[in-house]
Design an enzyme around this catalytic site. Structure first.
Site, short mmCIF file in Angstrom:
data_model
loop_
_atom_site.label_atom_id
_atom_site.label_comp_id
_atom_site.label_asym_id
_atom_site.label_seq_id
_atom_site.Cartn_x
_atom_site.Cartn_y
_atom_site.Cartn_z
N SER A 167 -4.49 13.82 17.36
CA SER A 167 -5.51 13.37 18.30
C SER A 167 -6.84 13.43 17.56
O SER A 167 -6.90 13.18 16.35
CB SER A 167 -5.51 14.25 19.55
N LYS A 197 0.82 -1.21 0.00
CA LYS A 197 0.00 0.00 0.00
C LYS A 197 0.86 1.26 0.00
O LYS A 197 0.53 2.25 -0.66
CB LYS A 197 -0.93 0.01 1.21
N ASN A 231 0.88 10.56 12.83
CA ASN A 231 -0.44 10.65 12.22
C ASN A 231 -1.21 9.34 12.21
O ASN A 231 -2.44 9.33 12.18
CB ASN A 231 -0.27 11.16 10.78
N LYS A 274 -7.02 8.88 22.28
CA LYS A 274 -6.87 10.25 21.77
C LYS A 274 -6.55 11.23 22.89
O LYS A 274 -5.83 12.21 22.68
CB LYS A 274 -8.13 10.66 21.02
N ASP A 332 5.15 -0.82 11.98
CA ASP A 332 3.89 -1.32 12.55
C ASP A 332 3.84 -0.83 13.99
O ASP A 332 4.51 -1.38 14.87
CB ASP A 332 3.84 -2.84 12.47
N TYR A 381 -11.14 4.14 22.06
CA TYR A 381 -10.61 5.08 21.06
C TYR A 381 -10.46 6.48 21.67
O TYR A 381 -9.41 7.11 21.55
CB TYR A 381 -11.54 5.14 19.85
#
Length: 316
Positions: free
Chosen positions: A172, A67, A116, A206, A89, A202
């Site tokens: 974030s 990718k 990112n 963040k 990874d 999740y």
């Protein structure tokens, strides 16, 4: 502006005043973008959103070589310039260390690090190679370790820059506001983690991003490191591929912005002369400073999370 109004403005921001044209020339600068093969990361590397088109040497750090190479080719077609692949990874501490060693074998200086990459609401049974919650282990712990391992190059980059700064920008999200605290029992697999569920996990990751970014600012700011964190906005990317909420398709059309908007706030934090003294700050769409979750400003929580992260990477 009240806090509620501030929150709403992050969903419906005014037209950006900072654009690709405002990114300065980056000749001689070395940049790393994690997760740069899709979504916001890919846009950060593309010509119109400008690291390569402003003459930076860009490493695309991603898990999938196939990718990544496809993305690199897309970028080359668009810009005539080539990014460089760095296999990374973030859900494996061994891979993080290997990637950092690979980079440091090729470069002695790093001027821009865009943390990112991320994973969002994966199936609850998915954990990292080292047994951590997949989201916290990838989004927060993996980036903590990668940044620390690359710190010698960042410090050298700061020394060599005309402004004596190197920048670390950590992605974030608005989700940092939606969690009250760090649930320490949920960071590794177990009943507490499963009870929280993917969405809260999740949000927790963040919040972790902002806390760690602020700790980097505190610990390295006097050495020329400018560490910031951002809510890049509600962006239409494959990060939301795991979301199956009824009506999500309609919501995404109404509330999500095209992916090219996703890099604006990151690039503002990472390249604008206006943010060169913004150490520890939090930025929101589009390219505006705002306050994060008040918990992210808790120095004791930041210290505790930093110490926890240090303990996890010992011996790797």
């Amino acid at each position: 502006m009240g806090q509620a109004t501030s929150y709403i403005s992050q969903f419906f921001p005014a037209k950006p005043k900072f654009t690709a044209a405002d990114v300065p020339d980056l000749t001689g600068k070395v940049a790393v973008v994690t997760g740069g093969n899709t979504g916001i990361g890919k846009e950060t590397v593309k010509a119109r959103i400008v690291l390569l088109s402003r003459n930076a040497k860009v490493y695309l750090a991603a898990r999938s070589k196939t990718k990544a190479e496809s993305a690199i080719q897309d970028v080359h077609t668009a810009t005539g310039k080539m990014a460089l692949f760095l296999e990374l990874d973030l859900s494996s501490l061994a891979s993080v260390k290997k990637a950092a060693e690979e980079f440091l074998s090729k470069e002695t200086k790093l001027h821009l690090l865009f943390n990112n990459a991320g994973v969002m609401v994966p199936p609850i049974n998915e954990v990292t190679a080292d047994g951590y919650d997949l989201q916290f282990g990838t989004n927060a712990l993996g980036h903590f370790y990668f940044t620390e391992l690359l710190m010698p190059a960042l410090l050298a980059g700061a020394t060599s820059s005309s402004d004596k700064k190197a920048r670390v920008v950590t992605t974030s999200s608005f989700g940092n506001y939606l969690i009250k605290d760090i649930n320490w029992d949920s960071l590794k697999d177990g009943p507490a983690r499963k009870k929280m569920g993917p969405q809260a996990l999740y949000h927790q990751s963040k919040l972790g991003n902002v806390l760690i970014a602020r700790e980097v600012a505190k610990r390295y700011g006097d050495k020329g490191i400018v560490s910031t964190s951002v809510n890049p906005g509600n962006i239409r990317t494959d990060l939301s591929r795991y979301i199956t909420t009824p009506g999500w398709g309609l919501v995404s059309k109404l509330l999500l912005y095209p992916v090219n908007y996703g890099a604006i706030t990151q690039l503002y934090a990472g390249t604008s002369p206006q943010t060169v003294d913004a150490n520890g700050k939090f930025f929101v769409p589009w390219a505006r400073e705002a306050q994060p979750n008040p918990k992210a400003l808790d120095p004791e929580l930041g210290e505790r999370l930093w110490k926890w992260c240090e303990d996890q990477v010992k011996g790797h």
